[in-house]
Design a protein around this motif. Structure first.
Motif, mmCIF file in Angstrom:
data_model
loop_
_atom_site.group_PDB
_atom_site.id
_atom_site.type_symbol
_atom_site.label_atom_id
_atom_site.label_comp_id
_atom_site.label_asym_id
_atom_site.label_seq_id
_atom_site.Cartn_x
_atom_site.Cartn_y
_atom_site.Cartn_z
ATOM 1 N N TRP A 14 0.839 -1.206 0.000
ATOM 2 C CA TRP A 14 0.000 0.000 0.000
ATOM 3 C C TRP A 14 0.875 1.257 0.000
ATOM 4 O O TRP A 14 0.616 2.203 -0.744
ATOM 5 C CB TRP A 14 -0.936 0.000 1.209
ATOM 6 C CG TRP A 14 -1.956 1.097 1.133
ATOM 7 C CD1 TRP A 14 -3.189 1.025 0.569
ATOM 8 C CD2 TRP A 14 -1.799 2.436 1.600
ATOM 9 N NE1 TRP A 14 -3.818 2.240 0.665
ATOM 10 C CE2 TRP A 14 -2.981 3.135 1.292
ATOM 11 C CE3 TRP A 14 -0.772 3.116 2.243
ATOM 12 C CZ2 TRP A 14 -3.168 4.466 1.609
ATOM 13 C CZ3 TRP A 14 -0.964 4.455 2.563
ATOM 14 C CH2 TRP A 14 -2.148 5.115 2.254
ATOM 15 N N TRP A 46 -5.008 -9.631 -0.060
ATOM 16 C CA TRP A 46 -5.519 -8.983 1.161
ATOM 17 C C TRP A 46 -6.103 -7.609 0.806
ATOM 18 O O TRP A 46 -7.226 -7.286 1.172
ATOM 19 C CB TRP A 46 -4.363 -8.847 2.140
ATOM 20 C CG TRP A 46 -4.659 -8.170 3.449
ATOM 21 C CD1 TRP A 46 -5.216 -6.939 3.643
ATOM 22 C CD2 TRP A 46 -4.366 -8.682 4.742
ATOM 23 N NE1 TRP A 46 -5.267 -6.661 4.981
ATOM 24 C CE2 TRP A 46 -4.760 -7.711 5.687
ATOM 25 C CE3 TRP A 46 -3.794 -9.854 5.205
ATOM 26 C CZ2 TRP A 46 -4.596 -7.895 7.049
ATOM 27 C CZ3 TRP A 46 -3.638 -10.022 6.564
ATOM 28 C CH2 TRP A 46 -4.051 -9.055 7.472
ATOM 29 N N LEU A 47 -5.304 -6.810 0.084
ATOM 30 C CA LEU A 47 -5.740 -5.458 -0.272
ATOM 31 C C LEU A 47 -6.894 -5.476 -1.273
ATOM 32 O O LEU A 47 -7.800 -4.639 -1.198
ATOM 33 C CB LEU A 47 -4.562 -4.653 -0.820
ATOM 34 C CG LEU A 47 -3.466 -4.344 0.205
ATOM 35 C CD1 LEU A 47 -2.228 -3.797 -0.492
ATOM 36 C CD2 LEU A 47 -3.968 -3.370 1.254
ATOM 37 N N LYS A 49 -9.225 -7.790 -1.519
ATOM 38 C CA LYS A 49 -10.421 -8.181 -0.771
ATOM 39 C C LYS A 49 -11.024 -6.985 -0.036
ATOM 40 O O LYS A 49 -12.244 -6.875 0.098
ATOM 41 C CB LYS A 49 -10.060 -9.298 0.224
ATOM 42 C CG LYS A 49 -11.175 -9.746 1.106
ATOM 43 C CD LYS A 49 -12.237 -10.497 0.338
ATOM 44 C CE LYS A 49 -13.263 -11.052 1.321
ATOM 45 N NZ LYS A 49 -14.520 -11.322 0.703
ATOM 46 N N GLU A 50 -10.163 -6.073 0.414
ATOM 47 C CA GLU A 50 -10.633 -4.870 1.096
ATOM 48 C C GLU A 50 -11.088 -3.782 0.116
ATOM 49 O O GLU A 50 -11.485 -2.706 0.535
ATOM 50 C CB GLU A 50 -9.526 -4.322 1.995
ATOM 51 C CG GLU A 50 -9.218 -5.205 3.186
ATOM 52 C CD GLU A 50 -8.161 -4.625 4.100
ATOM 53 O OE1 GLU A 50 -7.427 -3.699 3.687
ATOM 54 O OE2 GLU A 50 -8.053 -5.107 5.239
ATOM 55 N N LYS A 52 -9.213 -2.117 -2.052
ATOM 56 C CA LYS A 52 -8.244 -1.023 -2.101
ATOM 57 C C LYS A 52 -7.417 -0.979 -3.377
ATOM 58 O O LYS A 52 -6.636 -0.058 -3.561
ATOM 59 C CB LYS A 52 -7.309 -1.108 -0.898
ATOM 60 C CG LYS A 52 -8.049 -0.931 0.412
ATOM 61 C CD LYS A 52 -7.136 -0.875 1.582
ATOM 62 C CE LYS A 52 -7.912 -0.900 2.862
ATOM 63 N NZ LYS A 52 -8.141 0.350 3.468
#
Length: 67
Positions: A14, A46-47, A49-50, A52
């Motif tokens: 990120w 991970w990102l 799924k969020e 982002k």
């Protein structure tokens, strides 16, 4: 690989994308100095799924940037 190491890698990804903008996965791996594809793609998952990340696949590369 643990949930904590994936979370740490996600933060690194990120940060790299927030500074550099759109990057190919190859360039992102260099920018983050994440050693394995397994950890890098876990962090991207991970990102993603969020909600982002945005992805764009060309013939030769996969590009990613922050949503």
């Amino acid at each position: 690989m643990t949930i904590d190491s994936i979370g740490t890698a996600a933060g690194t990804v990120w940060t790299a994308l927030s500074t550099s903008g759109k990057l190919s996965v190859k360039d992102l791996k260099k920018a983050t100095k994440i050693k394995t594809d397994k950890v890098l793609f876990s962090a991207l998952g991970w990102l993603a799924k969020e909600g982002k990340l945005v992805f764009n696949e060309t013939e030769d590369d996969l590009f990613v940037w922050l949503a």
